[in-house]
Design an enzyme around this catalytic site. Sequence first.
Site, short mmCIF file in Angstrom:
data_model
loop_
_atom_site.label_atom_id
_atom_site.label_comp_id
_atom_site.label_asym_id
_atom_site.label_seq_id
_atom_site.Cartn_x
_atom_site.Cartn_y
_atom_site.Cartn_z
N TYR A 126 11.15 -2.21 -5.96
CA TYR A 126 11.74 -1.11 -6.76
C TYR A 126 10.65 -0.10 -7.14
CZ TYR A 126 14.01 1.33 -10.66
OH TYR A 126 14.52 2.29 -11.50
N SER A 156 10.78 7.04 -11.76
CA SER A 156 10.58 6.07 -12.84
C SER A 156 9.09 6.01 -13.15
CB SER A 156 11.06 4.68 -12.39
OG SER A 156 10.59 3.68 -13.28
N1 LIG Z 1 17.81 2.71 -16.88
C1 LIG Z 1 16.47 2.72 -16.74
O1 LIG Z 1 15.74 2.07 -17.51
C2 LIG Z 1 15.85 3.56 -15.67
C3 LIG Z 1 14.47 3.81 -15.75
C4 LIG Z 1 13.87 4.58 -14.76
C5 LIG Z 1 14.62 5.08 -13.74
N2 LIG Z 1 15.96 4.81 -13.66
C6 LIG Z 1 16.70 5.37 -12.53
O2 LIG Z 1 17.80 6.12 -13.01
C7 LIG Z 1 18.78 6.21 -12.00
C8 LIG Z 1 20.15 5.93 -12.60
O3 LIG Z 1 20.18 4.60 -13.05
P1 LIG Z 1 20.89 4.15 -14.40
O4 LIG Z 1 19.86 3.55 -15.25
O5 LIG Z 1 21.74 5.23 -14.92
O6 LIG Z 1 21.76 2.91 -13.85
P2 LIG Z 1 23.33 2.67 -13.65
O7 LIG Z 1 24.05 2.91 -14.94
O8 LIG Z 1 23.43 1.33 -13.02
O9 LIG Z 1 23.76 3.81 -12.65
C9 LIG Z 1 23.46 3.75 -11.28
C10 LIG Z 1 24.36 4.73 -10.57
O10 LIG Z 1 24.04 4.70 -9.17
C11 LIG Z 1 25.24 4.52 -8.44
N3 LIG Z 1 25.02 3.76 -7.22
C12 LIG Z 1 24.42 2.56 -7.08
N4 LIG Z 1 24.50 2.14 -5.81
C13 LIG Z 1 25.18 3.11 -5.14
C14 LIG Z 1 25.60 3.24 -3.79
N5 LIG Z 1 25.37 2.29 -2.87
N6 LIG Z 1 26.27 4.35 -3.43
C15 LIG Z 1 26.55 5.31 -4.35
N7 LIG Z 1 26.17 5.25 -5.63
C16 LIG Z 1 25.49 4.15 -6.02
C17 LIG Z 1 26.18 3.76 -9.37
O11 LIG Z 1 27.54 4.04 -9.03
P3 LIG Z 1 28.57 3.02 -8.34
O12 LIG Z 1 28.14 1.62 -8.72
O13 LIG Z 1 29.89 3.43 -8.91
O14 LIG Z 1 28.45 3.30 -6.89
C18 LIG Z 1 25.83 4.38 -10.72
O15 LIG Z 1 26.59 5.54 -10.93
C19 LIG Z 1 18.35 5.23 -10.90
O16 LIG Z 1 17.74 5.95 -9.85
C20 LIG Z 1 17.34 4.35 -11.60
O17 LIG Z 1 16.41 3.80 -10.69
C21 LIG Z 1 16.59 4.07 -14.61
#
Ligand SMILES: NC(=O)c1ccc[n+]([C@@H]2O[C@H](COP(=O)([O-])OP(=O)(O)OC[C@H]3O[C@@H](n4cnc5c(N)ncnc54)[C@H](OP(=O)(O)O)[C@@H]3O)[C@@H](O)[C@H]2O)c1
Length: 264
Positions: A155, A142
Amino acid sequence: MPVTPRSTALVTGASSGIGASYAKRLAARGHDLILVARRADRLEKLANELTSAFGVSVRTVIADLSSDAGMAEVANILAADTSIDMLVNNAGVSYLGASMDIAPEAIDTLLAVNITALTRLSRAALGGFVARNRGTIVNIGSVLAFKAPPIASAYSGTKAYVLLYTRGLQAELKDTAVRVQAVLPAGVATEIYDGTILPLDQIPAELVMNVDALVDAALAGLDRGEEVTLPSVGDLDLWARFDAAQDALFAASQTGTPAPRYGV
Ligand SMILES: NC(=O)c1ccc[n+]([C@@H]2O[C@H](COP(=O)([O-])OP(=O)(O)OC[C@H]3O[C@@H](n4cnc5c(N)ncnc54)[C@H](OP(=O)(O)O)[C@@H]3O)[C@@H](O)[C@H]2O)c1
């Protein structure tokens, strides 16, 4: 004539957001997939869609990556399945708020999913990747690796880890054909904001990227050979200067003596 081996990509956190988009885009590129998350219904639905749309094989693995057992299950798959040549370490959680308002158990989960699982899965994949001199790891960090706002101290710390760990792996693997890419998104419209103190509707829409656009840019960065991909940053010289400043600061620390200002 040699048979071209199938390429399998394992994507963690594929049940929503960035991981689900990676699954779609990688299936469109012809990769077989192993999709990991906790929500079985979401994974099954996506697997069926991708199998019918792209004719690829998709396996789902229901695993909790905050638990030792879940990490071990996925690590074992990575170590045993020699068709896997790509790991997308995407699963992540964000518990936002002042540090004293976040439950200790939530901090444990944050560190386990964002740091420990990512590291253990990378370690498990690298054994085979290095032995076969082939493979790619994509680590989702991030831009909060560069900045810790007061609602995201822990985070941001986990994402700084992802960046530095990835930089270290790149240095370790520089004489191999194994690639490691850090992808550092800024705001992306996903469910990660749901139920937090910063819901998406409180962020100016023009600052939030569409999730498929983010993944398309990240894959374009991978194709371009980028080690660190900053999809929303126009001026890449900013990264070059930041990277050079870190090297200079580290080099300047190698003196073995307290600086004169301390009078020691
Ligand atoms: N969205 C943003 O603005 C943003 C910005 C920078 C970085 N990121 C990073 O991008 C990545 C994906 O996030 P996203 O934005 O796509 O959010 P999201 O839609 O909430 O997706 C998160 C994913 O991680 C999985 N997950 C969470 N806890 C888990 C666990 N204990 N075991 C296995 N899987 C788990 C969830 O699946 P289940 O709940 O089904 O387990 C879901 O598929 C993350 O690393 C986040 O930090 C996001």
